[in-house]
Design an enzyme around this catalytic site. Sequence first.
Site, short mmCIF file in Angstrom:
data_model
loop_
_atom_site.label_atom_id
_atom_site.label_comp_id
_atom_site.label_asym_id
_atom_site.label_seq_id
_atom_site.Cartn_x
_atom_site.Cartn_y
_atom_site.Cartn_z
N HIS A 80 0.83 -1.23 0.00
CA HIS A 80 0.00 0.00 0.00
C HIS A 80 0.86 1.28 0.00
CE1 HIS A 80 -3.10 -2.97 0.74
NE2 HIS A 80 -2.33 -3.44 1.70
N GLU B 275 -1.75 0.27 8.02
CA GLU B 275 -0.95 -0.81 7.46
C GLU B 275 0.21 -0.25 6.63
OE1 GLU B 275 -3.11 -3.49 4.93
OE2 GLU B 275 -1.31 -4.61 4.36
N HIS C 286 2.85 -7.09 4.33
CA HIS C 286 1.50 -6.61 4.63
C HIS C 286 1.14 -6.90 6.08
CE1 HIS C 286 -0.02 -5.72 0.48
NE2 HIS C 286 1.06 -6.42 0.19
N GLU D 69 1.75 -11.66 5.55
CA GLU D 69 0.84 -10.93 6.43
C GLU D 69 1.45 -11.07 7.82
OE1 GLU D 69 -1.60 -9.14 5.40
OE2 GLU D 69 -2.43 -10.01 3.56
ZN ZN Z 1 -2.12 -5.26 2.68
#
Ligand code: ZN
Length: 270
Positions: free
Chosen positions: A62, A99, A156, A235
Amino acid sequence: MRPLIGTALATMLLAGGIAPAAYSSASSVEGGPASRVAASAPRITTVARPLGGKVVVIDPGHQLGNHNFPAKINRLVPAGGFKKPCNTTGTATNGGYPEATLTWRVARNVKRRLERLGATVRMTRHSNRQDRWGPCVDARGRAGNRIPADAKLSIHGDGSTASGAHGFHVIAPTDRRPWTHDIFKPSRRLALDTRAALRSVGLPVANYIAGGDGLDFRSDLATLNLSDIPTVMVELGNMRNPTDARRMTSRHGRATYAHGLARAVRRYLR
Ligand code: ZN
């Protein structure tokens, strides 16, 4: 220097005319067992910069300003035989820690660690700002293809609202001809090394992903589908979980993630 290095090696170093300074920098970086270092003493420069000559792409998921550019972020881009939105806003902790900021800070820390080990590190974005957006997932997926880089980590944080959901998981591409057929096997190995490395620094495996083993294999992610180099998406944890969020919002916690990820790359490229 560590006490374990011992006089034998010190003598070898002196006899071989190798500067002790090169050795001490080797022992301080990733904390490998002293015995392994000692066994490879004649190849001392390799030990000092074990990732010398390697190129690693780090993809901090992101961008902080994505939510300010909905038209750009929602534009459809190639994703490996289908199309997907350029990007998303990413998730956040319940306290509002984004995030994009988590992935940016962890990525920078990983970059520093890998560079100390001798690697060349390319980042897919170079800022974390409210007035910036992207890059799109197709650009992230292709990053490193042309070099070609030796590995790519996409970082992430997850956003599950399931009660008690916590822990990290590693996502690798499935075998999808022609998109990932060339990379799915080494990517799986990178995923296994990443899981082992994150476990080794004390991070818990996700308890809410099917299988419960901290691994997921997906065919719907442009970041993985468009890559021609071994790649995984990590993640790091569930940002909506208070325990994971505490780790993610502390400098020490982020350093733990970065330590694990740098160790993962080193395991994979050894
Ligand atoms: Zn993400």
